[in-house]
Design a protein around this motif. Structure first.
Motif, short mmCIF file in Angstrom:
data_model
loop_
_atom_site.label_atom_id
_atom_site.label_comp_id
_atom_site.label_asym_id
_atom_site.label_seq_id
_atom_site.Cartn_x
_atom_site.Cartn_y
_atom_site.Cartn_z
N TRP A 532 -1.76 12.80 -18.24
CA TRP A 532 -3.04 12.83 -19.35
C TRP A 532 -4.28 13.16 -18.63
O TRP A 532 -5.06 13.95 -19.19
CB TRP A 532 -2.91 11.57 -20.11
N ALA A 533 -4.60 12.58 -17.65
CA ALA A 533 -6.13 12.69 -17.04
C ALA A 533 -6.19 14.15 -16.53
O ALA A 533 -7.26 14.83 -16.69
CB ALA A 533 -6.35 11.80 -15.95
N GLU A 534 -5.15 14.69 -16.17
CA GLU A 534 -5.27 16.22 -15.64
C GLU A 534 -5.34 17.26 -16.59
O GLU A 534 -6.28 18.03 -16.77
CB GLU A 534 -3.98 16.74 -14.89
N MET A 535 -4.97 16.80 -17.81
CA MET A 535 -5.13 17.47 -18.98
C MET A 535 -6.35 17.46 -19.50
O MET A 535 -7.07 18.74 -19.84
CB MET A 535 -4.25 17.18 -20.37
N LEU A 536 -6.98 16.23 -19.52
CA LEU A 536 -8.32 15.98 -19.94
C LEU A 536 -9.25 16.80 -18.90
O LEU A 536 -10.54 17.22 -19.11
CB LEU A 536 -8.81 14.68 -19.71
N TYR A 537 -8.91 16.79 -17.46
CA TYR A 537 -9.84 17.48 -16.42
C TYR A 537 -9.88 18.88 -16.91
O TYR A 537 -10.87 19.43 -16.76
CB TYR A 537 -9.08 17.42 -15.16
N GLU A 538 -8.98 19.59 -17.27
CA GLU A 538 -8.82 20.89 -17.90
C GLU A 538 -10.04 21.02 -19.04
O GLU A 538 -10.70 21.76 -19.06
CB GLU A 538 -7.54 21.50 -18.31
N VAL A 539 -10.02 20.06 -20.05
CA VAL A 539 -10.83 20.17 -21.08
C VAL A 539 -12.23 19.87 -20.48
O VAL A 539 -13.17 20.58 -21.11
CB VAL A 539 -10.61 19.03 -22.15
#
Length: 635
Positions: A532-539
């Motif tokens: 989940w954090a990796e997806m938010l890092y992309e954001v």
């Protein structure tokens, strides 16, 4: 003249969710029924979207939506929380369904109402009236059995937790609320293993996996190393649900510029308190008391090398009349030799987090952590109790989040995996990670409900939010799209930190995608959190690349990419349903963007999520997760 007052820190009984910085041995299985009828709607039909136009308040509108959607009477629900976010103008109403006059503890509904009075979304686990009618007779029969007494319920929970039972009858000190004594909460004392003087039990209901109503005793129990809310069947004494509230992560400190010894030397920070968030500073109280040690309205920090979580007789560094908190620190020595410096660092970061999150909407009425709320809403007497160098564990950290009005607890440990040992109190991202568990638990489902991140997926997302906020606080103007971030590089003694992969926009450095949830190794909260954090890092980087970077993290009014992302994430927590999934949390973030920036960055967010498989076609069916790189038409 500065005076030192006594801030009472009695531990109150109540119901908490536990999160740690890394995985630790699980002594206890925490569980809650899985509700197949969970609903989250953002595509509101016209007749529903405009429902508030007829009503005087958002609360009236939310109740109308609930009664019309589920064909319930107003007496069959109760408002648990209501507030309007100053950041977006969105009103958040949190309802709880009732049956036979008692709460159904896992039947929750959150209704989000826009500034124009329109319902923009809602999440719900309510049962419709027709379903309740079908099971009412059974539930009534069960309620009348009452085979399990309050003491039986306490003992059942104690046995489940591996604690000794109460052999003698527990003294009952209160059973007075309400006109019907049989419906009143029962307060007992002397519960074995409890650190609280009294334990309250209430008769409520839970919806089972099969969609039936189970009469239960609801009780919270705080032990020396945990704080749990249990639901025990009133018919057979079984533990129906168990949720832990513990979330295992002038000042001379490791500041934002140098957040750990790995990043540089300590900085001397002068008058850092934000007057809007902390009107009496970090040490003052409204009665004129100014503490000269590490106490104040937002947090009380002390060393806990004995590991007993008692406040008396512990070290709290004193800054004297001039409030100068600068203490010796020799990293070549054992951490026990610099406990004052460690406590000050933890005190500093807890206050900074309080003040920054306040700018982004984690205010009194949203359930933040303050001893006094200055009449601004919410419940007070819940400053954070922060224990530095806790001696009851190593190589970890945790935070316990009870409902609003009860004090959150942070425990920081020494890491023994390096030589010499390293102290988690000196690494900002560990402290940020832990404090953010308090943020996500108080905002998801409303501040009165600390049980809305207790499913496996939602609990994992709690870990992810904690990681990404730790990154957001540490971003620098010199960072680029290609900069990678680790969590805990100092305490771990490794550049890669405590996670399996660095957070990166490179699919080679970090190959995580949504469908990785299918991997059995990812059925653990910290591993889910990494995804989940990796997806938010992309954001984060998609937003910075498009909207720029703001160096002042306090500036929530900034239109830069990093501050907007923080606003989207925090407001998404308020908008999302209880026990969100990756998909519903994504939708809540998109909805927050729509409310804050009117869809200007809709495609930016969609492309970032889609890059990691959380595109339009992403789905989860029967625990099988399917990635999608599809974005909406026009993106």
């Amino acid at each position: 003249m500065r005076t030192v007052g006594l801030l009472t820190l009695a531990l109150l009984a109540c119901g908490t969710v536990v999160h740690a910085i890394i995985a630790s041995e699980t002594r206890q299985q925490f569980f809650s029924p899985k509700l197949s009828h969970r609903v989250y709607r953002t595509d509101m039909p016209a007749e529903t979207a405009g429902v508030t136009a007829q009503f005087a308040s958002p609360v009236d509108a939310a109740i109308k939506l609930a009664t019309s959607t589920y064909q319930l009477k107003t007496s069959e629900m109760v408002v648990r929380n209501f507030y309007t976010s100053k950041d977006t103008g969105i009103s958040h109403v949190y309802l709880r369904q009732k049956f036979a006059g008692r709460d159904i503890d896992n039947a929750d509904m959150n209704v989000n109402i826009g500034p124009a009075g329109n319902v923009i979304s809602f999440g719900s686990t309510f049962l419709p009236a027709s379903h309740v009618a079908d099971i009412a007779l059974t539930a009534t029969d069960l309620a009348n059995v009452e085979a399990v007494s309050a003491q039986d319920a306490v003992n059942s929970l104690l046995v489940h937790l591996g604690l000794p039972k109460a052999e003698a009858p527990l003294p009952v000190v209160s059973q007075v609320d309400g006109t019907n004594a049989s419906d009143s909460p029962i307060v007992v004392t002397g519960v074995p293993g409890s650190v609280d003087p009294a334990t309250e039990l209430t008769k409520t209901y839970m919806i089972t996996d099969e969609g039936q109503l189970q009469p239960v005793w609801s009780l919270a129990l705080r032990t020396a190393d945990d704080w749990v809310q249990g639901h025990v069947s009133r018919t057979d004494g079984s533990v129906v649900s168990l949720v832990s509230w513990k979330s295992r992560a002038t000042y001379n400190v490791y500041s934002k510029d140098h957040p750990s010894p790995a990043a540089g030397d300590r900085d001397l920070v002068v008058d850092p308190a934000n007057s809007g968030a902390s009107p009496n500073g970090w040490h003052g109280m409204s009665d004129g008391t100014v503490y000269t040690d590490t106490r104040g309205n937002n947090v009380v920090a002390t060393e806990n090398q004995s590991g007993d979580y008692e406040w008396d007789g512990k070290t709290r560094p004193d800054g004297g009349e001039t409030l100068e908190f600068s203490f010796p620190l020799d990293l070549s020595q054992d951490p026990s030799t610099y406990s004052d410096a460690a406590v000050v660092n933890t005190f500093y970061w807890n206050n900074l987090l309080h003040d920054v999150y306040y700018q982004y909407g984690f205010t009194e009425d949203a359930g933040n952590f303050q001893e006094e709320n200055f009449g601004k809403g919410g419940k007070d007497q819940d400053s954070v109790q922060a224990f530095a160098q806790s001696g009851d564990g190593t190589n970890n950290a945790w935070f316990m989040t009870p409902p609003d009005g009860q004090r959150g607890t942070m425990s920081m440990f020494v890491f023994t995996i390096t030589d010499p040992k390293r102290d988690g109190d000196l690494e900002a991202d560990v402290i940020i990670h832990e404090y953010t568990h308090g943020l996500s638990n108080r905002l998801t489902g409303g501040p009165a409900n600390s049980n809305c991140l207790n499913s496996l997926e939602a609990g994992g997302m709690g870990e992810g939010w904690s990681d990404i906020m730790a990154v957001l606080f540490q971003l620098k103007s010199t960072d680029t799209h290609d900069t990678n971030y680790a969590i805990g590089p100092y305490v771990s003694g490794a550049p890669g930190g405590l996670r399996r992969n660095l957070y990166s926009t490179s699919a080679t450095t970090n190959p995580s995608t949504y469908s990785d949830l299918n991997d059995p190794s990812n059925q653990e909260v910290h591993n889910i959190g990494e995804l989940w954090a990796e997806m938010l890092y992309e954001v984060v980087w998609a937003m910075i690349d498009q909207a720029g970077f703001e160096s002042d993290i306090y500036n929530a009014a900034s239109t830069a990419g990093n501050t907007l992302t923080m606003r989207y994430i925090i407001n998404g927590m308020k908008l999302q349903p209880c026990n969100p999934t990756f998909i519903t949390a994504r939708d809540a973030i998109l909805q927050a963007e729509q409310q804050i920036t009117e869809g200007n960055y809709k495609c930016t967010l969609w492309n970032a999520f889609a890059k990691r498989g959380l595109g339009v076609g992403a789905s989860a069916q029967q625990s099988s997760y399917t990635s999608s790189t599809e974005v909406p038409e026009g993106c």
